[in-house]
Design an enzyme around this catalytic site. Structure first.
Site, PDB file in Angstrom:
ATOM      1  CD  GLU A   1      -1.159  -6.015  -1.372  1.00 15.39           C
ATOM      2  OE1 GLU A   1      -0.616  -5.111  -0.721  1.00 15.39           O
ATOM      3  OE2 GLU A   1      -2.331  -6.396  -1.152  1.00 15.39           O
TER       4      GLU A   1
ATOM      5  CB  ALA B   1       3.032  -0.950   5.715  1.00 10.54           C
TER       6      ALA B   1
ATOM      7  CG  HIS C   1       6.391  24.619 -24.581  1.00  9.42           C
ATOM      8  ND1 HIS C   1       6.357  23.249 -24.589  1.00  9.42           N
ATOM      9  CD2 HIS C   1       7.482  24.993 -25.314  1.00  9.42           C
ATOM     10  CE1 HIS C   1       7.377  22.800 -25.312  1.00  9.42           C
ATOM     11  NE2 HIS C   1       8.077  23.838 -25.767  1.00  9.42           N
TER      12      HIS C   1
ATOM     13  N   GLY D   1       0.853  -1.194   0.000  1.00  9.65           N
ATOM     14  CA  GLY D   1       0.000   0.000   0.000  1.00  9.65           C
ATOM     15  C   GLY D   1       0.882   1.236   0.000  1.00  9.65           C
ATOM     16  CB  VAL D   2       0.082   4.749   0.827  1.00  8.11           C
ATOM     17  CG1 VAL D   2       0.711   6.083   0.554  1.00  8.11           C
ATOM     18  CG2 VAL D   2      -1.250   4.654   0.111  1.00  8.11           C
TER      19      VAL D   2
END
Ligand code: NAD
Length: 474
Positions: A211, A276, A451, A190-191
């Site tokens: 994961e 996490a 640009h 994840g993040v």
């Protein structure tokens, strides 16, 4: 008699401190109760975001990016450096200084706005009283017309891979390694897994991310996730999908992982393990008996669309309520609630919350993905534009990634904008503004973009919706 306030905020993290400052700006007598202690044991306002989340992780991401570039991409510019080395202690020290600057900044803003800051655990009691329990156990009772609960979230711990703070760590632990781990295991792509996995990979760790899901980064649009996965693989970040951890055992200075992968049972030995796998709302002990405030099935404080708990004068904002756990979502909820309390029209548009993953390349999006539009039966048209065709991106040696604009097939209204590439954390703001103003892909296509800039990818992707991008074959 307990001291009386117009507003007491429980929690001085991103949602809470925004609520407190906005309430004070609006002339309300405001207090904020927060228990976060810095390394010196003193109050450190700012919650997870400032102490162990958004800001410190960005500091390490930036340091590690410089190191990676020095050893991997400077050569193409004709710049060479022999034997680049990283002083991890210095890098972490720099991160600490930044954290202190910002937590101190919140304290200063509190002072300037005359917000009373209480250092201790806050607990909502009946009749909008708030108990403050200091670290030494002493108690104090405050009272207010309005209480805003903003107690945030904590990392989810896996029962078979418990944090020991040394070998198996959460996000905070992974910001503090004293040396670069030779092998780093990460549970969850994840993040946090991607960001902190990237930090240590860039510094030389062999990083393996396990994961559980069989698809990569399902929160993002599939084209963006695919392009990002390709870049991460090129960097040597190993991501194993469909990998379910069964056990993590600490043996000496190693962590032995047993997991089931796509090809059956597997083992992996690492020096450090970062878990996490998400965060959960922090609500334990925050709500006393008989207050009437309810928690939902996930332990979050139950609120309506205005962050009201259903109990007179009691509100809740940020990670401790429903919705994405993002600091900026908490900011806006905090501000909106303070404004509602002051009789103003506070409002949060949950449909245009931007998401950002600060990897290299960065990933950012706002609004619906193509798959979501399809699932919801919304007819849509899509325009893509690659950064490889953007002069500035190539001049920067950052040609990876693309911008994807999704618009309603009939009305042309922008439904979602998705990006992977350099600096897209900044580019996404334009998409949010366009969507907030209910803009169409044609609106974006007709706006002049300087640009050469990276923003030309957004312009061209919007033009591509109508098959009229200039710098690619439509
Ligand atoms: P997350 O929800 O982003 O990702 C957790 C991942 O772990 C998911 O992909 C999930 O499928 C996987 N997972 C869950 N259980 C697993 C298991 N047993 N084995 C293997 N994989 C498993 O959570 P996170 O990365 O821990 O982040 C927590 C929260 O903090 C998120 O809500 C995130 O949005 C927020 N956050 C945001 C940012 C940012 O905005 N840049 C940065 C850090 C954290």
């Amino acid at each position: 008699m307990s001291e009386q306030f117009d507003v007491i905020v429980i929690g001085g993290g991103p949602a809470g401190y925004h609520a407190a400052i906005r309430a004070a700006q609006l002339g309300l007598k405001t207090a904020c109760v927060d228990a976060w202690a810095g390394k010196d044991g003193k109050a450190a306002l700012g919650g997870t975001c400032l102490n162990v989340g958004c800001i410190p992780s960005k500091a390490l991401l930036d340091s590690s990016k410089q190191f990676w570039n020095l050893s991997h991409s400077f050569e193409v510019h004709g710049i060479s450096a022999s034997n680049p080395r990283i002083d991890v202690g210095m890098m972490v020290g720099r991160k600490e200084k930044i954290v202190k600057q910002f937590t101190g900044g919140v304290a200063m803003l509190f002072k300037a706005n005359k917000i009373a800051a209480y250092f201790g655990q806050g607990r909502l009691l009946k009749d909008r009283q708030v108990e403050v329990i200091a670290a030494d156990g002493s108690k104090q009772i405050l009272a207010a017309t309005n209480v805003i609960i903003a107690t945030g979230s904590v990392p989810i711990e896996l029962p078979f891979a418990k944090f020991d703070g040394k070998h198996i760590v959460d996000n905070a632990g992974a910001l503090e390694f004293a040396t670069v781990p030779r092998r780093l295991g990460v549970i969850g792509a994840g993040v946090i897994g991607l960001e902190l996995g990237s930090v240590w990979k860039r510094l030389g760790s062999e990083v393996t991310i396990l994961e559980a899901m069989s698809e990569f980064l399902t929160a993002a649009d599939a084209d963006i996730a695919k392009a990002a996965a390709r870049e991460f693989a090129k960097q040597g970040l190993k991501i194993e999908l469909g990998a379910k951890l069964a056990r993590a055992e600490i043996k000496g200075n190693e962590v032995h992982l047993t997991y089931s992968g796509k090809e059956g049972g597997k083992q992996l030995v690492v020096d450090k393990l970062l878990v996490a796998v998400g965060r959960r709302a922090y609500s334990e002990g925050v709500i006393g008996d008989g207050t009437g405030v309810k928690l939902d099935e996930r332990g979050r404080v139950s609120v309506d669309e205005h962050c009201w708990t259903g109990v007179e004068g009691v509100w809740a904002v940020g990670d401790c309520v429903r919705g994405p756990m993002l600091a900026h979502k908490g900011f806006e909820e905090g501000i909106a609630v303070a404004e509602l309390i002051a009789g103003k029209a506070g409002h949060v548009n949950y449909d245009t919350i931007p998401w950002v993953v600060y990897t290299e390349p960065e990933i950012a999006w706002a609004g619906k993905s193509e798959a979501q539009c399809k699932a919801e039966g919304i007819p849509c048209k899509v325009g893509n534009f690659p950064f490889a065709a953007v002069g500035r991106a190539v001049a920067m040696n950052e040609p990876a990634g693309l911008v994807k604009v999704i618009a309603h097939a009939e009305t042309d209204r922008i439904l979602g904008v998705h990006m992977v590439g350099a600096c897209v954390s900044e580019l996404i703001a334009e998409a949010v503004v366009a969507m907030e103003f209910k803009g169409s892909a044609e609106d974006l296509a007709r706006i002049i973009h300087a640009h050469p800039t990276l923003s030309e990818a957004v312009h061209e992707a919007a033009m591509a919706v109508d098959k009229r991008a200039i710098h690619k074959v439509n």
